[in-house]
Each structure stands twice: as structure tokens, then as C-alpha cells.
Design a protein around this motif. Structure first.
Motif, PDB file in Angstrom:
ATOM      1  N   ASN A 117      27.287  36.634  56.677  1.00  0.00           N
ATOM      2  CA  ASN A 117      28.066  35.614  57.387  1.00  0.00           C
ATOM      3  C   ASN A 117      29.524  36.009  57.606  1.00  0.00           C
ATOM      4  O   ASN A 117      30.414  35.161  57.659  1.00  0.00           O
ATOM      5  N   GLU A 118      29.771  37.325  57.725  1.00  0.00           N
ATOM      6  CA  GLU A 118      31.123  37.804  57.998  1.00  0.00           C
ATOM      7  C   GLU A 118      31.148  38.523  59.347  1.00  0.00           C
ATOM      8  O   GLU A 118      30.255  39.318  59.655  1.00  0.00           O
ATOM      9  N   LYS A 138      34.794  34.534  57.829  1.00  0.00           N
ATOM     10  CA  LYS A 138      33.537  34.194  57.165  1.00  0.00           C
ATOM     11  C   LYS A 138      33.177  32.777  57.546  1.00  0.00           C
ATOM     12  O   LYS A 138      34.043  31.894  57.580  1.00  0.00           O
ATOM     13  N   ASP A 140      30.752  29.347  57.013  1.00  0.00           N
ATOM     14  CA  ASP A 140      29.812  28.516  56.263  1.00  0.00           C
ATOM     15  C   ASP A 140      29.028  27.710  57.295  1.00  0.00           C
ATOM     16  O   ASP A 140      29.534  26.731  57.841  1.00  0.00           O
ATOM     17  N   SER A 142      26.403  25.872  56.952  1.00  0.00           N
ATOM     18  CA  SER A 142      25.965  24.547  56.521  1.00  0.00           C
ATOM     19  C   SER A 142      27.024  23.495  56.826  1.00  0.00           C
ATOM     20  O   SER A 142      26.707  22.340  57.132  1.00  0.00           O
ATOM     21  N   THR A 147      36.574  30.595  57.951  1.00  0.00           N
ATOM     22  CA  THR A 147      37.803  30.917  57.231  1.00  0.00           C
ATOM     23  C   THR A 147      38.218  32.343  57.574  1.00  0.00           C
ATOM     24  O   THR A 147      37.376  33.243  57.635  1.00  0.00           O
TER      25      THR A 147
END
Length: 336
Positions: A117-118, A138, A140, A142, A147
Motif C-alpha cells: 500500500n505504498e 501510504k 489505508d 479501509s 499519509t
């Protein structure tokens, strides 16, 4: 997208009105009123626009960036989810873009090999000598929140300003190299006085030290002249995005933009072959650039892999200026 209702008169009403008008026996002339066809003034002709860069996440999901200018607020990252019945685009919120604030004109995105996820997302280039950032982010998924983990800058070659078109990078791809290093491929679009042709450049990104080194042959780069039926060969954009398929073929899109209202013209073509782990020449450009497909009327700025369940080899996204943009699958015959 906002949909506005148009008032449509049934055909029966028109017929009735005509009969009523012809039945009138008066000889008095009707006063003529000029019809005003002027459109109402609209401040924003599109809500979010089309995608300017795209990376495939799974067989049916993609991550895209939008090329909003720095002074504009709005979504800059989107998550496309496709099913057999629908296409959904979910916004991803960025916590903070850092000290220099919002990005100016995000044009490219790529997955970081070996990371979960980067991604790297990048601005087109500097603006008046500032900005020109490549962000390490990165996500998230969900929470649909991103960020920034760090950022580096392109090497400064040519200034961008209101009357000057300088460094314009519209494509990026990340290759594995060592545990803490990645090779970054950059595609400059071309079509300017400084760079009439597209250019593939490359450098070494040290993730641990957060440094990007682009020098020597990587900085000089390899010129690329996109195939196609161009109206003006001097202003065509030879590289608007790049994509590496499962066979290691590097594909590129190119486009022609004759103004914000078009007409637009794009091609997708085979650009070269990736040389994994070869920093001196991470990509070998083909001697002959083979055009895979022409697309009239659309300006492709995002190129990626195929969606599962559809007979296609690629997917593309457009940035059609005042018309917004679309996502579409496309099938291209394998190259020889």
C-alpha cells in the motif's frame, strides 16, 4: 457528476400549439422577439475532471490521480472499483501534503515494488522554480486516508512559468533494485521548445536516506518520438503515461491537445522493454515504435493493465479538459 434536467416538450404539445396558431384569423402581425441562445456563465465546467495518472491495484481496482492546480481544493486521489454492473470512484483523503502545501498538477502514480500500500505520486514539474515534488505515500484503504511518508524533487532543468513551458513529467514507473533502493523511470511529455520530443529519464531512489539521484545517462535520457497521425508534430505530447505489462514490455500513451475544447487525438504504442536490475540501462527503447491503437476524440493521460473478465489488454483514463474524463478498457494485439 452533477446531472441537470433538460425540459423537453412532448411532440403532441408542439402539434397542438401549431394547430392553435394556424387557426387564428387575426391579420395583426405578431411581434418578433429575438431568441437568446447564450449559455449561462458557469464557474467550473467540470466537477473533478478525468484521471491524469493510473496504477492497477488488483484485477478490477485502480488508483488514479487528478491534476488540480495548487490553489484549488478538491480530490487529488481516487480509487476506482469495477464490477460487471458498475464503476465506482471513491475519493481518498490526504492527511497533509507537507510544508509546501497542496500539490500542483499531479500527473503520475506508481506502485513501489516490495511495499504494501505504498506508492509514488508526482507533480508535473516545478512551478516558478518551486515545487516539482515526488511524494512517497501510504494508503489505508479501509479508511480511505493517505499519509505522506516523504518527498523528493526532480532535478531542476527548465523553469515553468505563465509564459514558459519547462520540465513536464507525465509518467513514472518504479523498478526493484536493492533492499533500500528503487529505480525510478520518468517520462517527459515533449511538445515544448526545450523538449520537442518525449524523453525517458531514470534515477536511483534511496528509500532509507530519502534521496533521488538522476545524473549521467539517466539525466540525459532517451528521446522518444511517438508514432501517430499528428496535426502538429511540434506540439504533440509523446509520453502522457507508461505501463509495464507482464512480459516486461513498456507501453506508452501519447496525445494531441488543440485546446481545452479539443479536438483530441491519442495513441497507445509499444515503447521498449524493461531491463530489470540494470541501472545503466533499465529500459531498452525499440528501434521501431509500433502503434497499438489510435483513439480519436479522447486525450489519454492514464494507462494501465486490463480488468479481469473483460476481453482487453489495457485500460486507459482520459483528461478531456472541459468535458471531464472517462475510464475505458481496450484490446491491443500483441507485438511481434
Amino acid at each position: 457528476m452533477v446531472h441537470r434536467k433538460l425540459s423537453i416538450y412532448p411532440a403532441e404539445s408542439l402539434i397542438f400549439a401549431l394547430l392553435l396558431f394556424t387557426a387564428c384569423t387575426t391579420t395583426q402581425k405578431l411581434k418578433q422577439h429575438p431568441i437568446d441562445f447564450s449559455a449561462p456563465q458557469v464557474s467550473d465546467k467540470k466537477i473533478s475532471g478525468g484521471s491524469s495518472g493510473m496504477e492497477q491495484l488488483t484485477d478490477s481496482t485502480y488508483l488514479v490521480v487528478y491534476d488540480l492546480k495548487k490553489h484549488k481544493s478538491g480530490t487529488r486521489l481516487g480509487w476506482i472499483i469495477l464490477t460487471h454492473e458498475s464503476i465506482n470512484v471513491l475519493p481518498i483523503e490526504m492527511v497533509s501534503w507537507g510544508e509546501e502545501g497542496n500539490p500542483n498538477d499531479l500527473e503520475s502514480i506508481c506502485l513501489i515494488p516490495g511495499k504494501t500500500n505504498e506508492f509514488l505520486v508526482a507533480e508535473a514539474g516545478n512551478w516558478q522554480g518551486a515545487l516539482g515534488r515526488i511524494f512517497h505515500i501510504k494508503i489505508d484503504f479501509s479508511l480511505r486516508i493517505a499519509t505522506v511518508l516523504g518527498s523528493v524533487k526532480y532535478p531542476f532543468l527548465h523553469l515553468n512559468d505563465f509564459d514558459i513551458e519547462g520540465d513536464q513529467y507525465e509518467a513514472m514507473h518504479c523498478l526493484p533494485y536493492t533492499e533500500n533502493e528503487r529505480i525510478i523511470l520518468l517520462g517527459e511529455r515533449g511538445g515544448s521548445e526545450f523538449s520537442p520530443l518525449g524523453i525517458i529519464r531514470w534515477g536511483l531512489w534511496d528509500m532509507k536516506q530519502n534521496t533521488l539521484t538522476i545524473e549521467g545517462d539517466g539525466l540525459k535520457g532517451i528521446p522518444v518520438d511517438a508514432p501517430g497521425q499528428w496535426t502538429n508534430a511540434k506540439t504533440k505530447r509523446c509520453i502522457t503515461d507508461i505501463h509495464v505489462d507482464h512480459d516486461g514490455i513498456l507501453w506508452a500513451s501519447a496525445s494531441e491537445d488543440q485546446g481545452d475544447s479539443g479536438p483530441f487525438y491519442s495513441v497507445i504504442y509499444a515503447l521498449g522493454h524493461i531491463n530489470p536490475m540494470n541501472f545503466n540501462q533499465p529500459v531498452a527503447i525499440f528501434d521501431t515504435l509500433t502503434m497499438g491503437r489510435e483513439i480519436h476524440g479522447l486525450k489519454i493521460e492514464a494507462l494501465s493493465g486490463p480488468k479481469k473478465g473483460i476481453s482487453c489488454t489495457h485500460a486507459f483514463g482520459t483528461e478531456d479538459e472541459i468535458y471531464g474524463g472517462v475510464w475505458r478498457p481496450i484490446n491491443i494485439a500483441p507485438i511481434d
